[in-house]
Design a protein around this motif. Structure first.
Motif, mmCIF file in Angstrom:
data_model
loop_
_atom_site.group_PDB
_atom_site.id
_atom_site.type_symbol
_atom_site.label_atom_id
_atom_site.label_comp_id
_atom_site.label_asym_id
_atom_site.label_seq_id
_atom_site.Cartn_x
_atom_site.Cartn_y
_atom_site.Cartn_z
ATOM 1 N N ARG A 119 -33.087 -23.553 39.319
ATOM 2 C CA ARG A 119 -32.745 -22.973 40.609
ATOM 3 C C ARG A 119 -31.220 -22.911 40.795
ATOM 4 N NH1 ARG A 119 -36.354 -25.853 44.956
ATOM 5 N NH2 ARG A 119 -37.859 -25.997 43.258
ATOM 6 N N ALA A 135 -36.917 -27.580 37.027
ATOM 7 C CA ALA A 135 -36.968 -26.586 38.110
ATOM 8 C C ALA A 135 -35.693 -26.600 38.938
ATOM 9 C CB ALA A 135 -38.185 -26.838 38.988
ATOM 10 N N ASP A 192 -41.008 -21.455 38.931
ATOM 11 C CA ASP A 192 -39.770 -22.084 38.473
ATOM 12 C C ASP A 192 -39.797 -22.442 37.001
ATOM 13 O OD1 ASP A 192 -38.134 -22.048 40.694
ATOM 14 O OD2 ASP A 192 -39.180 -23.744 41.590
#
Lengths: 325, 672
Positions: free
Chosen positions: B231, B227, A145
């Motif tokens: 996403r 993150a 990520d």
């Protein structure tokens, strides 16, 4: 019969001495040595020789034959006539041995690079193309990520594995197996889900280099890459090292080559000192050892070196293209 | 990142040309992709690497330029938050990890109109459209400081509080772009009492956006988990100036200052007053990181000596706190340099400012490395390729990824190959289980272009049942030899001979050819058995497959697994003495049932010629006139030799007779 043979020898020697023309020589050769020539005629008398003289006659026959052969041969040589079979050769007809094939231009470039690095003490190794997250990312200090992954868009298989997006995976595999000193290069295919155009392909080739030892410095990386570039592109090649970012090296650099023909710098290599986190991941003590790594795109180097305009030419396998290398 | 020079000049003196500045930036790590003129001003386009989110702002780049040129950065003066500011709104953070810090400022009585001329001029230079003074102020500050902000129309927010939470499954959200998104539980949202009003860090909502009617504004400035933002941005395919910065991480310590700066501008450009401020921080600010740099490490890593005083100057100019000690420097990392956490990072900072060109080019002292990392297979690949090329074959390289069509057309089912999850085009759906499809593609491509007489090989990997194998494929199509002396169509036997040569050059002697049981791909196929392992097959590509590829000629194809062959350990064999006594050759020719394989006959001859028979070689086969159908005439050359002494004519005749009798008895041959 022995007398007849001696006469024949004398007569032939005399006649030959006066010949100065190859057509005449051929006539004479037929007269003496032809199938119905004088020598054949004399030797046919062999059957009439009494048994007790047969041995001597036979010896004489052989001797005279040899003498005549040599006489004609040397005369032919001096007149430059050549013998019958040589005469029928047309040296302008094409040779008839099979044409060898060639290595694909990408293999040739890989071989050229490999040879240069071999002389610098690097040995060639390979790693798998189907890889795991660990080798392609984690061990290379690329966290999940993280936007750093954007530079390494990757194909995934339905079985959870992935197609390596860089040959740096081989660094990890080698360092897991071998303790320093390590000096390797690893050529191979890599895959990225890029849209295909003249300069991008979803499959291409990279060549990775790695050296780990005590006291390896950034200056060594520079020296090795200069040596490579000047051998590959020519001794007047100019390079430029620019700071860059790769998760698996620190400091990291991109290396440009000066293209005189285009009047600009073109990027050809990524490199840097192996990141201490990468060394730790393979249980090599970064306090004791240091190293450098570099990676280059084979297609890009081949395109620059040979003036290939479109990367897709490499994978069409058109013989008219392949035979030019 | 676009850097408009005119905008930059608000914060730092730039006396050099745009080109010179580009060069300085490039050589210190901010690679300039180009300089373009937009509306008469120079804009530098910079590739900012993912480790340097601090350079995604004009002030950040001004700071970089300051470190290179020594010029000071002039930061904008910030206003003061009213001392007795009441709470703007209640903030509730449900996902503390997702949102460690959230601030909201209440600005009332703002009149919405165009922003000042300068702002309207600057925003298009960074590809942002000017909208109104409030939205423009948030965008201006985003590019100035790197901190994204969002302005809500406060009157359109329902309920007493702002909630930072995960979206409910299938919750609907109408975004400013006019699209409705169906959210999932991994998405962080900003919500009022009733609904999400923004996807955190990505995009605000249509229903709460600032319009010309707006009077009261709630100004958001926050830190969202990189993150989570990443996403969401990927999931909803929404990449915005805001998400781009959040996913690379903004600076926690900058959140409040940026909000202050934006409030100053909104009030300056639209009037009104600040009537409230709310602040919630769930994580404490991390302490400034401290890294110890040993002076001798710098030279050890770089191979160049840089004086400690110079090192200290470079680091200070970059904003690091520097404390010089004996032989080492203690470095305090500023909060906006999250990428610097260990000695190697600091060394890179020193070098990139000092200049990579200051490092000399050396050659490593360790030249020869003992062979633990050697890879014999990899080393032999090139040798093998060169050998096969010399035999007359052109190397090809085909794609390892195939379409379903290419797979089917080559006789493979979709179950035979591993499928990719995220292929971009149908041409890349499967990983090749064989090199055959690629080979047939290359054959077809060339035949269509009148390139005939094809002899191709490819050396590459295939992937079958989760196993990756390096294999060799070979193909003959058209004439094998075509010149004015000899013309010969390619045949099975030609390729068989080639493979025998290849195996022999790998020093492999123990190989056999076995009739393949049922090969769906190849007709008249033979298995290649090397050291008792089936390693490949050879045969004519089946008509059905050729028809599918529109190939009108016969094609002989072989594919051989090289995993064992390349790795075969060639041990040096001791040389055998050359026999002293003459070898005697005798031929034997006979007519035999055509079904009897030559290998059986050869075996029988060998067994019966012991111990003197040294060689058996088939030198002729005849089928046709004067030979009954179902039969063929074969001729072998046999060579006998003794270790000591010569043969008499009678001995040879006797040996030949034994062989002849056996052939008669075992195979009912007729001698000619």
């Amino acid at each position: 019969m022995i007398e007849a043979l001696k006469d024949l020898e004398r007569q032939a020697t005399e006649e030959l001495a006066s010949v100065s023309d190859s057509a005449l020589l051929q006539e004479l050769k037929v007269k003496y040595l032809g199938r119905k020539g004088l020598f054949a005629a004399v030797s046919s008398q062999m059957s009439q020789v009494p048994p007790d003289q047969k041995r001597l006659a036979g010896q004489e026959l052989n001797r005279v034959k040899t003498v005549l052969d040599e006489l004609f041969q040397s005369k032919e040589g001096s007149l430059g006539a050549g013998n019958a079979s040589v005469k029928s050769i047309d040296i302008t007809m094409p040779g008839t041995f099979h044409t060898p094939g060639r290595l694909h231009p990408l293999s040739q470039v890989t071989a050229d690079i490999t040879k240069i690095f071999a002389r610098l003490g690097f040995s060639v190794v390979q790693g798998p193309e189907v890889e795991t997250e660990y080798y392609n990312f984690e061990a290379l200090n690329i966290p999940l990520d993280h936007p750093a992954r954007d530079s390494f868009d990757t194909f995934y298989l339905e079985n959870g594995k992935l197609l390596r997006s860089q040959t740096s995976t081989v660094q990890i595999r080698v360092m897991e197996k071998s303790k320093p000193p390590v000096k390797i290069i690893a050529p191979g295919k890599v895959y990225r889900p890029d849209a295909t155009d003249a300069t991008h392909s979803f499959m291409f080739h990279q060549l990775e280099g790695l050296m780990v030892d005590e006291g390896v410095r950034f200056s060594d990386l520079k020296g090795v890459l200069y040596a490579f570039a000047q051998e590959f592109f020519g001794s007047d090649t100019k390079l430029r090292f620019r700071p860059h970012f790769f998760p698996f090296t620190e400091p990291s650099a991109e290396i440009d080559i000066w293209m005189n023909s285009r009047g600009q710098w073109l990027e050809i290599l990524g490199a840097g000192m192996v990141h201490p986190n990468v060394l730790r991941a393979v249980k090599i003590n970064p306090e004791k050892y240091s190293g450098f790594a570099f990676g280059m795109g084979i297609e890009r180097l081949a395109m620059l070196k040979y003036g290939v305009e479109d990367i897709r030419h490499f994978f069409e396998n058109d013989l008219r293209f392949l035979r030019q290398f | 990142m676009k850097l408009p020079i005119e905008w930059l000049k608000k914060y730092i003196d730039v006396s050099v040309s745009a080109d010179k500045l580009s060069d300085l930036l490039t050589m210190s790590g901010s690679k300039v992709e180009g300089v373009e003129k937009t509306n008469g001003s120079d804009v530098i386009e910079i590739e900012v690497t993912t480790n340097r989110p601090d350079c995604l702002s004009i002030l950040g780049l001004a700071h970089e330029i300051s470190a290179i040129t020594g010029k000071k950065v002039k930061y904008p003066t910030l206003g003061k938050t009213p001392a007795k500011s009441k709470e703007a709104i209640k903030i509730k953070i449900d996902d503390k990890k997702g949102c460690p810090k959230y601030t909201a400022r209440f600005l009332s009585g703002v009149s919405i109109k165009d922003s000042p001329v300068e702002c309207q001029k600057f925003l298009p230079l960074v590809d942002v459209r000017a909208i109104n003074n409030t939205v423009d102020a948030t965008n201006f500050v985003l590019f100035e400081t790197g901190q994204p902000l969002h302005a809500f129309d406060a009157d359109k927010l329902k309920g007493p509080e702002i909630i930072v939470r995960r979206a409910k499954k299938n919750e609907k959200f109408l975004a400013i772009d006019g699209n409705e998104y169906t959210l999932d539980e991994d998405t962080l949202v900003i919500a009022d009492a009733e609904r999400p009003v923004a996807i955190a860090g990505v995009m605000g909502g249509k229903l709460t956006e600032v319009t010309s009617e707006t009077k009261n504004i709630l100004l958001e400035s926050a830190y969202f988990d990189p993150a989570l933002v990443r996403r969401a941005s990927k999931k909803y395919k929404l990449s915005t100036d805001s998400s781009y910065r959040f996913e690379r991480s903004v600076t926690l310590e900058n959140v409040e200052q940026a909000s202050r700066r934006a409030a100053d501008l909104i009030l300056e450009w639209g009037g009104g007053s600040e009537t409230g401020f709310s602040y919630k921080q769930t994580a404490s600010s991390s302490k400034p990181k401290s890294v110890l740099v040993r002076i001798d490490s710098v030279e050890k890593v770089l191979g160049v000596k840089i004086p400690p005083s110079r090192i200290a100057t470079i680091l200070k100019n970059l904003g690091f706190g520097v404390t010089t000690q004996t032989n080492k420097i203690s470095v305090n990392v500023p909060p906006f340099r999250r990428d610097v956490s260990q000695e190697a990072d600091v060394i890179e900072e020193i070098l990139r400012i000092e200049g990579f060109d200051k490092v000399p080019a050396a050659i490593p002292t360790t030249h020869h490395v003992p062979g633990s990392a050697r890879d014999i297979k990899a080393e032999r690949v090139l040798e093998l390729k060169q050998y096969i090329a010399a035999l007359g074959f052109q190397e090809i390289i085909t794609y390892s990824l195939l379409s379903a069509k290419a797979l089917r057309q080559s006789g493979y089912g979709e179950k035979d190959a591993h499928r990719l999850k995220n292929f971009v085009s149908a041409e890349q759906e499967y990983l090749r289980p064989s090199l055959l499809p690629g080979m047939l593609g290359a054959v077809q491509f060339n035949l269509n272009r009148k390139n005939e007489s094809l002899k191709f090989f490819e050396l590459g990997n295939r992937y079958v049942n989760g196993r990756e194998e390096t294999v060799l494929s070979l193909c003959l199509c058209g004439s094998f030899e075509e010149n004015w002396r000899r013309k010969e169509e390619s045949s099975f036997y030609d390729l068989k001979g080639v493979i025998e040569n290849i195996l022999a050059t790998s020093q492999l002697k123990n190989f056999e050819w076995k009739q393949a049981k049922n090969s769906p791909l190849l007709d008249n196929a033979s298995d290649i058995v090397v050291e008792s392992r089936p390693e490949g097959s050879l045969g004519y590509v089946s008509k059905r497959i050729l028809t599918g590829w529109d190939i009108a000629k016969n094609a002989v194809y072989a594919e051989i697994n090289l995993e064992n062959i390349l790795g075969y350990n060639k041990s040096a064999e001791k040389v055998k003495p050359v026999a002293k006594f003459p070898i005697v050759r005798r031929d034997i020719a006979f007519i035999i049932d055509e079904k009897v394989p030559v290998s059986d006959i050869e075996k029988a001859i060998r067994e019966n010629g012991r111990p003197y028979l040294k060689e058996v070689r088939l030198f002729d086969q005849y089928i046709g006139k004067n030979i009954a159908s179902g039969k063929r005439s074969l001729a072998f050359s046999l060579a006998y030799q003794k270790d000591s002494g010569t043969f008499t004519e009678d001995e040879i005749t006797a040996l030949q007779q034994i062989v002849g009798e056996t052939l008669k008895k075992d195979f009912q041959v007729e001698f000619r």
